[in-house]
Design a protein around this motif. Structure first.
Motif: not given
Lengths: 155, 188
Positions: B151, B156, B159
């Motif tokens: 992130p 965030q 991912y």
């Protein structure tokens, strides 16, 4: 000597001095860092000189260098030369040439100072007088252009 | 790749040797050829171009070696048996000489004049490390799946992304460093 004296005083139990000692030590460390940073920056500039001017430095620059810097420069030169020799074929590859991608084999150059006679590969000599213009092989001119003897004419 | 990567990449001595041999071969051919032949100029030009690329590549490596010398030497020393080297033997010798030269200089120019407890300076700590977090542009050569992206901001979360073949991205070098080494992506 002063810092070791103050350290032994601290060991004898004068706790009120410890902060002073620590503060002083930080100042000393900072000074050391500044000195080293200054000297290192000079070294980086001297190193850049080798790549720009070649093995022999103009005397004006040489004059501004300390004896230790001259020694560093000589050792750096030697180290670089050994490395360049070890790369590529019998003579090695001069990495200070071919700084820009080549656009053509021959280039138009104008002479900025009197240089004298200059020999090209096929044996012919060219007399480089101030303001004379010539059409010469690119790789021969590169060093002279960097030294300021010749000027690349872009028409 | 070497030009755009923030750190020194693996040394590729076989490729260099091959290019050098080719150059020598071409130069020998040129010497034997007739003067004034048009092919001579074209070949000559090609030799110059190849020589430029080779010089540029080696210069780029030297600049990085000099810039990060304590870290480069440390990485090489702590390298495991099977891992590929990032320095050729000649580069390693050059790096060691550079380090010794600089250490000697600093000692003689300044450190020996300082109080005894300040006479050492750790180059490993003082010289900046390569910034592996810098962003690089890349083109994907082999499809990759599930690359973990860290992130950027606190809101965030990490991912994963898939990299499609032929796609181009702007990403932190650290995330894709192993892909550069394996040849799965190309830096642009």
């Amino acid at each position: 000597a002063a810092s070791s004296r103050s350290r032994s005083e601290a060991k004898s139990g004068r706790t009120d001095l410890i902060f002073l000692i620590r503060f002083r030590h930080c100042c000393l460390l900072r000074n050391q860092r500044c000195v080293v940073a200054y000297l290192y920056d000079r070294l980086l500039r001297i190193r850049a000189l080798r790549w720009e001017y070649g093995s022999v430095l103009p005397s004006a620059i040489h004059f501004h260098m300390s004896a230790e810097e001259v020694e560093w420069f000589n050792r750096y030169k030697k180290s670089l030369a050994t490395y360049m020799r070890s790369v590529g074929g019998e003579e090695g590859l001069d990495l200070t040439q071919d700084i820009k991608p080549p656009k053509s084999l021959y280039i138009e150059v104008r002479c900025l100072k009197d240089y004298g006679e200059f020999e090209i590969d096929d044996g012919t000599t060219v007399l480089l007088k101030k303001n004379s213009q010539h059409f010469l092989p690119r790789w021969k001119c590169e060093q002279l252009i960097r030294q300021g003897v010749l000027e690349h004419v872009l028409s | 790749n070497e030009k755009f990567a923030p750190e020194l990449l693996e040394s590729k001595p076989e490729i260099i040797e091959c290019v050098v041999e080719q150059l020598d071969h071409m130069e020998a051919n040129l010497k034997r050829a007739k003067k004034g032949d048009l092919k001579v100029s074209v070949h000559h030009m090609e030799i110059e171009r190849i020589r430029y690329v080779l010089s540029s590549y080696l210069r780029c490596r030297l600049v990085k070696i000099e810039k990060f010398f304590p870290h480069v030497l440390e990485k090489e020393k702590s390298r495991a048996e099977g891992e590929p080297s990032i320095l050729s033997p000649e580069e390693f010798a050059f790096a060691k000489e550079y380090m010794a030269n600089t250490e000697t200089y600093l000692k003689n120019a300044a450190l020996k004049h300082m109080p005894p407890n300040l006479q050492k300076v750790s180059l490993l700590k003082s010289v900046p490390k390569p910034n592996l977090d810098s962003f690089v542009f890349l083109r994907v050569l082999e499809r990759q799946e599930n690359i973990l992206v860290e992130p950027e901001t606190d809101e965030q979360r990490e991912y994963t992304i898939d990299l499609e073949e032929g796609s181009q991205h702007l990403i932190r070098y650290k995330t894709i460093a192993p892909l550069v080494a394996s040849g799965a992506v190309q830096l642009i």
